[in-house]
Write an enzyme that holds these catalytic residues in place. Structure first.
Site, PDB file in Angstrom:
ATOM      1  N   HIS A 229       0.861  -1.193   0.000  1.00  0.00           N
ATOM      2  CA  HIS A 229       0.000   0.000   0.000  1.00  0.00           C
ATOM      3  C   HIS A 229       0.894   1.239   0.000  1.00  0.00           C
ATOM      4  CE1 HIS A 229      -3.177   2.821   1.192  1.00  0.00           C
ATOM      5  NE2 HIS A 229      -4.012   1.878   0.820  1.00  0.00           N
TER       6      HIS A 229
ATOM      7  N   ASP B 245      -7.864  -5.459   0.038  1.00  0.00           N
ATOM      8  CA  ASP B 245      -8.292  -6.305  -1.088  1.00  0.00           C
ATOM      9  C   ASP B 245      -7.878  -7.754  -0.946  1.00  0.00           C
ATOM     10  OD1 ASP B 245      -7.516  -3.399  -2.795  1.00  0.00           O
ATOM     11  OD2 ASP B 245      -9.526  -4.263  -2.712  1.00  0.00           O
TER      12      ASP B 245
HETATM   13  C1  SDX Z   1      -6.280   0.147  -2.773  1.00  0.00           C
HETATM   14  O1  SDX Z   1      -4.523   4.610  -1.936  1.00  0.00           O
HETATM   15  C2  SDX Z   1      -5.432   3.990  -1.308  1.00  0.00           C
HETATM   16  O2  SDX Z   1      -5.810   4.359  -0.213  1.00  0.00           O
HETATM   17  C3  SDX Z   1      -6.029   2.817  -2.060  1.00  0.00           C
HETATM   18  C4  SDX Z   1      -7.029   1.960  -1.269  1.00  0.00           C
HETATM   19  C5  SDX Z   1      -8.294   2.724  -0.965  1.00  0.00           C
HETATM   20  O3  SDX Z   1      -8.985   2.323  -0.017  1.00  0.00           O
HETATM   21  O4  SDX Z   1      -8.647   3.637  -1.764  1.00  0.00           O
HETATM   22  O5  SDX Z   1      -6.442   1.545  -0.026  1.00  0.00           O
HETATM   23  C6  SDX Z   1      -7.428   0.748  -2.060  1.00  0.00           C
HETATM   24  O6  SDX Z   1      -6.040   0.502  -3.897  1.00  0.00           O
HETATM   25  C7  SDX Z   1      -5.405  -0.839  -2.048  1.00  0.00           C
HETATM   26  C8  SDX Z   1      -4.164  -1.276  -2.915  1.00  0.00           C
HETATM   27  C9  SDX Z   1      -4.651  -2.362  -3.871  1.00  0.00           C
HETATM   28  N1  SDX Z   1      -3.565  -2.719  -4.836  1.00  0.00           N
HETATM   29  C10 SDX Z   1      -2.952  -3.883  -4.793  1.00  0.00           C
HETATM   30  O7  SDX Z   1      -3.097  -4.711  -3.894  1.00  0.00           O
HETATM   31  C11 SDX Z   1      -2.031  -4.142  -5.990  1.00  0.00           C
HETATM   32  C12 SDX Z   1      -0.698  -4.710  -5.498  1.00  0.00           C
HETATM   33  N2  SDX Z   1       0.005  -3.659  -4.754  1.00  0.00           N
HETATM   34  C13 SDX Z   1       0.960  -2.855  -5.498  1.00  0.00           C
HETATM   35  O8  SDX Z   1       0.698  -2.682  -6.844  1.00  0.00           O
HETATM   36  C14 SDX Z   1       1.459  -1.651  -4.718  1.00  0.00           C
HETATM   37  O9  SDX Z   1       1.733  -2.074  -3.446  1.00  0.00           O
HETATM   38  C15 SDX Z   1       0.585  -0.424  -4.630  1.00  0.00           C
HETATM   39  C16 SDX Z   1       0.151   0.042  -5.968  1.00  0.00           C
HETATM   40  C17 SDX Z   1      -0.604  -0.684  -3.795  1.00  0.00           C
HETATM   41  C18 SDX Z   1       1.408   0.692  -3.965  1.00  0.00           C
HETATM   42  O10 SDX Z   1       2.440   0.974  -4.830  1.00  0.00           O
HETATM   43  P1  SDX Z   1       3.561   2.066  -4.435  1.00  0.00           P
HETATM   44  O11 SDX Z   1       3.248   2.779  -3.187  1.00  0.00           O
HETATM   45  O12 SDX Z   1       3.830   2.895  -5.650  1.00  0.00           O
HETATM   46  O13 SDX Z   1       4.754   1.132  -4.075  1.00  0.00           O
HETATM   47  P2  SDX Z   1       5.842   0.726  -5.097  1.00  0.00           P
HETATM   48  O14 SDX Z   1       5.186   0.197  -6.318  1.00  0.00           O
HETATM   49  O15 SDX Z   1       6.787   1.860  -5.234  1.00  0.00           O
HETATM   50  O16 SDX Z   1       6.512  -0.487  -4.335  1.00  0.00           O
HETATM   51  C19 SDX Z   1       7.559  -0.265  -3.419  1.00  0.00           C
HETATM   52  C20 SDX Z   1       8.398  -1.546  -3.504  1.00  0.00           C
HETATM   53  C21 SDX Z   1       8.829  -1.873  -4.941  1.00  0.00           C
HETATM   54  O17 SDX Z   1      10.004  -2.653  -4.849  1.00  0.00           O
HETATM   55  P3  SDX Z   1      11.448  -1.896  -5.059  1.00  0.00           P
HETATM   56  O18 SDX Z   1      11.373  -1.200  -6.406  1.00  0.00           O
HETATM   57  O19 SDX Z   1      11.573  -0.923  -3.905  1.00  0.00           O
HETATM   58  O20 SDX Z   1      12.480  -3.008  -5.029  1.00  0.00           O
HETATM   59  O21 SDX Z   1       7.589  -2.669  -3.092  1.00  0.00           O
HETATM   60  C22 SDX Z   1       7.415  -3.567  -4.187  1.00  0.00           C
HETATM   61  C23 SDX Z   1       7.734  -2.799  -5.435  1.00  0.00           C
HETATM   62  O22 SDX Z   1       8.203  -3.665  -6.462  1.00  0.00           O
HETATM   63  N3  SDX Z   1       6.011  -3.977  -4.130  1.00  0.00           N
HETATM   64  C24 SDX Z   1       5.571  -5.220  -4.324  1.00  0.00           C
HETATM   65  C25 SDX Z   1       4.178  -5.154  -4.133  1.00  0.00           C
HETATM   66  N4  SDX Z   1       3.819  -3.898  -3.850  1.00  0.00           N
HETATM   67  C26 SDX Z   1       4.954  -3.176  -3.854  1.00  0.00           C
HETATM   68  N5  SDX Z   1       6.219  -6.356  -4.632  1.00  0.00           N
HETATM   69  C27 SDX Z   1       5.439  -7.475  -4.756  1.00  0.00           C
HETATM   70  N6  SDX Z   1       4.095  -7.495  -4.579  1.00  0.00           N
HETATM   71  C28 SDX Z   1       3.443  -6.364  -4.264  1.00  0.00           C
HETATM   72  N7  SDX Z   1       2.109  -6.370  -4.088  1.00  0.00           N
END
Ligand code: SDX
Length: 436
Positions: A312, A370
């Site tokens: 998140h 989720d």
């Molecule tokens: C919702 O914003 C809100 O409040 C949203 C929400 C709401 O109520 O409105 O809470 C609802 O959207 C919840 C989130 C649902 N999405 C997912 O579950 C999809 C999977 N999660 C990711 O796509 C990600 O965690 C996000 C999109 C939720 C957040 O992305 P960020 O903050 O941009 O984080 P990032 O992509 O920069 O990740 C940071 C690191 C990265 O690794 P490095 O580059 O530092 O090595 O964490 C890794 C990412 O690759 N990472 C993951 C991951 N999420 C982040 N690696 C594996 N699996 C994951 N799910």
């Protein structure tokens, strides 16, 4: 709300080369201070740069507060755990819209007003029949909510507080009806009209699952579960879809068009689409012994696979909603007599392994709302294509509440970000005959 309620007792000094500027620092009730850069471009000729808005507060708000490090979520100051445990969804709607918990009389009046707006214009049902039966229900919902601007002209004048409130009530009241219609249409069953003597959640379940040929009585345990799920999804500060609604509303667009924009944004798998994607992911993993293979893929930078329902932007601790969601999941499975759901077994084991894995621990990746919602919604009888529709149904009150707050902010202006331009510098046109 006054233009800016934050107090500015402090300043931040910005020094570029030989020149320094003092920028006001504003403090809110709780949470991080903000550096007010509203005059930065005028003073320095420079913009700030923050493409994902990871360090940017886009507005002042009094509705929802999140502490991502502590895993805290407050609606108008009340912890989500208490609201989900003790109240119902319409009470949360009242709280988010008006800022205070309703008295018994206020709650009864609000319930009455919402209940009597649950029907949609009869011609909207013909609007549905233009879609293919296999259209994704989110596509149908985006279109039908946008189409409300064509039916409810008497609540699109955003300068009229009365019309703003009617539009808010209409959105909250009609979303379950439209969502149920989208579901019924996708399975070829007739639309079911709302029934005024039912509570909000039972009404929705009946519109989805009853058929004309037999009586339907909603299971109170399941109604309570879906009502709690709605509370958990109601609002969440300035997430992507809420920011979309605010930006659309800042141009003066009518509320129905703004909510349609929010629904479109929520659909993405990185946002509200994650509940559908998370269940598909659990199905793809298929068995507990294949979890290590998928954990490996999630950590592989060259593999686009991510653990859906994990991570998140704000929560760097357990999403408080995910804990309640997991508990509700067990309640629903228990009530339905589902002793062992293989997908739940995979989810629980996946969570256990991931939370001990350095990669996830280091990046503070925890299950979000989720992760367990999909298993619960599937057990309640919804197809995966309806999961984000339910998220949109619940989030409508948050979108409309944030939209109202923005419109009623005297300092409100159209949102218009700038950019860092890295394209071609000015050059002269070359006639086609002379191009190589
Ligand atoms: C919702 O914003 C809100 O409040 C949203 C929400 C709401 O109520 O409105 O809470 C609802 O959207 C919840 C989130 C649902 N999405 C997912 O579950 C999809 C999977 N999660 C990711 O796509 C990600 O965690 C996000 C999109 C939720 C957040 O992305 P960020 O903050 O941009 O984080 P990032 O992509 O920069 O990740 C940071 C690191 C990265 O690794 P490095 O580059 O530092 O090595 O964490 C890794 C990412 O690759 N990472 C993951 C991951 N999420 C982040 N690696 C594996 N699996 C994951 N799910």
């Amino acid at each position: 709300m006054d233009a800016i309620n934050g107090t500015s007792a402090k300043t931040a000094k910005l020094t570029i080369g030989e020149t320094s500027w003092d920028l006001p620092v504003l403090s809110g009730t709780i949470g991080p201070d903000v550096v007010d850069i509203g005059k930065l471009y005028g003073q320095t000729g420079m913009f700030t740069y923050d493409p994902g808005f990871t360090s940017t507060a886009s507005c002042e708000s009094q509705i929802t507060y999140i502490d991502g490090d502590e895993g805290i979520l407050l609606y108008r100051g009340y912890p989500i755990e208490q609201l989900a445990e003790s109240g119902d969804f319409l009470e949360t709607c009242y709280l988010l819209l008006y800022g205070e918990l309703p008295t018994a009389a206020q709650k009864a009046d609000f319930d009455y007003r919402v209940t009597r707006h649950t029907m949609v214009h009869e011609q909207m049902s013909r609007f549905f029949h233009g879609f293919r039966r296999d259209a994704h229900p989110m596509a149908v919902l985006v279109a039908s909510v946008g189409a409300m601007s064509a039916f409810y002209h008497d609540s699109t004048d955003i300068s009229d507080p009365q019309q703003r409130m009617i539009a808010s009530i209409r959105m909250i009241a009609k979303m379950p009806t439209l969502a149920a219609m989208a579901y019924k249409y996708s399975i070829g069953q007739p639309f079911v009209y709302p029934k005024n003597e039912l509570d909000y959640a039972s009404n929705f379940l009946r519109m989805c699952f009853s058929v004309p040929c037999e009586e339907y009585k909603a299971n109170p345990v399941l109604s309570r579960a879906i009502d709690k799920i709605f509370i958990l999804h109601a609002d969440h500060e300035q997430n992507a879809s809420t920011s979309t609604v605010r930006l659309a509303g800042s141009s003066g667009a009518n509320p129905f068009a703004c909510i349609a924009a929010g629904i479109a944004c929520l659909w993405g798998p990185a946002h509200g689409g994650a509940n559908e994607a998370a269940l598909k992911m659990l199905g793809e993993i298929g068995s507990v012994d294949r979890i290590p293979e998928y954990i490996k893929r999630a950590k592989d930078k060259n593999d686009p696979f991510r653990l859906m329902g994990f991570g998140h932007r704000v929560y760097k601790n357990y999403d408080p909603r995910a804990k309640i969601m997991q508990k509700t999941c067990h309640e629903v499975l228990g009530e339905l007599g589902i002793k062992d759901d293989p997908l739940l077994d995979i989810a629980v084991e996946l969570e256990r392994i991931a939370l001990q894995d350095e990669y996830f621990v280091e990046r503070k990746l925890y299950p979000n709302i989720d992760f367990y919602s999909g298993i619960t919604l599937r057990a309640l009888g919804f197809p995966t294509s309806m999961f984000t529709v339910l998220f949109a149904l619940a989030r409508t009150v948050g979108w409309i509440g944030q939209w109202k707050e923005m419109i009623e902010d005297p300092g409100q202006r159209i949102g218009r970000p700038r950019q860092l331009y890295t394209g071609a510098a000015q050059r002269d046109y070359v006639p086609i005959a002379r191009r190589k």
